[in-house]
Design an enzyme around this catalytic site. Sequence first.
Site, PDB file in Angstrom:
ATOM      1  N   ARG A 184      -8.549   2.436  -5.063  1.00  0.00           N
ATOM      2  CA  ARG A 184      -7.167   1.946  -4.946  1.00  0.00           C
ATOM      3  C   ARG A 184      -6.786   1.028  -6.094  1.00  0.00           C
ATOM      4  NH1 ARG A 184      -7.211   0.567   1.361  1.00  0.00           N
ATOM      5  NH2 ARG A 184      -7.411   2.677   2.195  1.00  0.00           N
ATOM      6  N   ARG A 193      -0.941  -1.897  -4.570  1.00  0.00           N
ATOM      7  CA  ARG A 193       0.013  -2.948  -4.222  1.00  0.00           C
ATOM      8  C   ARG A 193      -0.380  -4.342  -4.665  1.00  0.00           C
ATOM      9  NH1 ARG A 193       0.540  -1.857   2.057  1.00  0.00           N
ATOM     10  NH2 ARG A 193      -1.627  -1.211   1.727  1.00  0.00           N
ATOM     11  N   ARG A 250       6.939   1.540  -7.688  1.00  0.00           N
ATOM     12  CA  ARG A 250       7.174   2.074  -6.348  1.00  0.00           C
ATOM     13  C   ARG A 250       8.623   1.832  -5.915  1.00  0.00           C
ATOM     14  NH1 ARG A 250       3.784   1.688  -0.685  1.00  0.00           N
ATOM     15  NH2 ARG A 250       5.550   2.087   0.661  1.00  0.00           N
ATOM     16  N   ASP A 301      -2.537  10.855  -2.103  1.00  0.00           N
ATOM     17  CA  ASP A 301      -2.944  10.377  -0.790  1.00  0.00           C
ATOM     18  C   ASP A 301      -3.676  11.505  -0.079  1.00  0.00           C
ATOM     19  OD1 ASP A 301      -2.317   9.831   2.331  1.00  0.00           O
ATOM     20  OD2 ASP A 301      -2.230   7.948   1.233  1.00  0.00           O
ATOM     21  N   TYR A 342      -6.585  12.091  11.489  1.00  0.00           N
ATOM     22  CA  TYR A 342      -5.160  11.780  11.344  1.00  0.00           C
ATOM     23  C   TYR A 342      -4.290  12.907  11.906  1.00  0.00           C
ATOM     24  CZ  TYR A 342      -6.237   7.811   8.305  1.00  0.00           C
ATOM     25  OH  TYR A 342      -6.694   6.614   7.806  1.00  0.00           O
TER      26      TYR A 342
END
Length: 344
Positions: free
Chosen positions: A25, A29, A38, A75, A152
């Site tokens: 990652r 963020r 973003r 992703d 998921y």
Amino acid sequence: MAAAKTILRSLAGETLPTPPIWMMRQAGRYLPEYKATRAQAGDFLSLCYNPELAAEVTLQPIRRYGFDAAILFADILLLPQALGADLWFVTGEGPRLSTITTQADFDKLKPVGEIDAVLNPIYETVRILRQELPQETTLIGFAGAPWTVATYMIAGRGTPDQAPAHALKDENRELFEALLARITQGTIEYLSKQIEAGVEVVKIFDSWAGSLKGADFQKYALEPAREITAAIKARHPDTPVIGFPREAGDGYIGFAKATGVDCVALDNSISADWAAANVQVDGCVQGNLASSHMVTGGQALIDETRAIVKAFSGGPHIFNLGHGITPDADPDNVQRMIDAVRGQ
């Protein structure tokens, strides 16, 4: 010369005086430049599917830190979307998907041959990156492992214990295994197309492997990783594969031999000394600094980084975190970690 890239040398089994380094990652963020891009994209999925902006955020940590590898910005849930699942992200809560809990749900999924209609922008991002990345930087592609992706797709969201997936596995094994098989085949095609577009290494993220025990770990974590790796090697024999069965514990032992992966990525629930004795004996390992150090920093960050480098110094090693960097990390701590690895 591609062969001179440090990550590829480690993946080929070479022990280097200074381990190459990248970070899960690393485009994310915790970086102000990521947040700006973003915002420009509008939302997370729009960013994933915009090749120019996805390439930009992939390049940002390379410009800032000079990591030895870049990992494609995407992703693991793009593949379920390409297979026909509805996917959306709830701000502050994460991903949501339409659920697969019945045969009728499964029957609505698309065949593997149709996934590129959705995923073509990802391959375009790869092509841009191969043009833009520095010569010495390795480009890593990735996908989620079938078990993790299935958790998921069955629950419709992330769950703390993957209980919905375990329930479907126990109650309707045939449907569960059909879903896993579809994801496995989709993953092979997706990773192959990433390689054709220009990625040099692929990584299989099995984030929830640790919730599979005993025979289930063998059948639903190890076996799909083996099948995917074998298919990738048959088509692209020169492309290394990294496997990450997170929190596998003793399941890390022998994982490389059983699956054929070139490197085993390690989480930080195991010690580097234990992993050196039990996992690195079979080849390259990647890891495994706790990502919390990127938040707290200080001397503990430097000491633990140096201890991990020392523990793995007797064999091939790629330095990384034991899990993805978190949004509250301090960008300055990333530089401190890199300096500690590189002896500065």
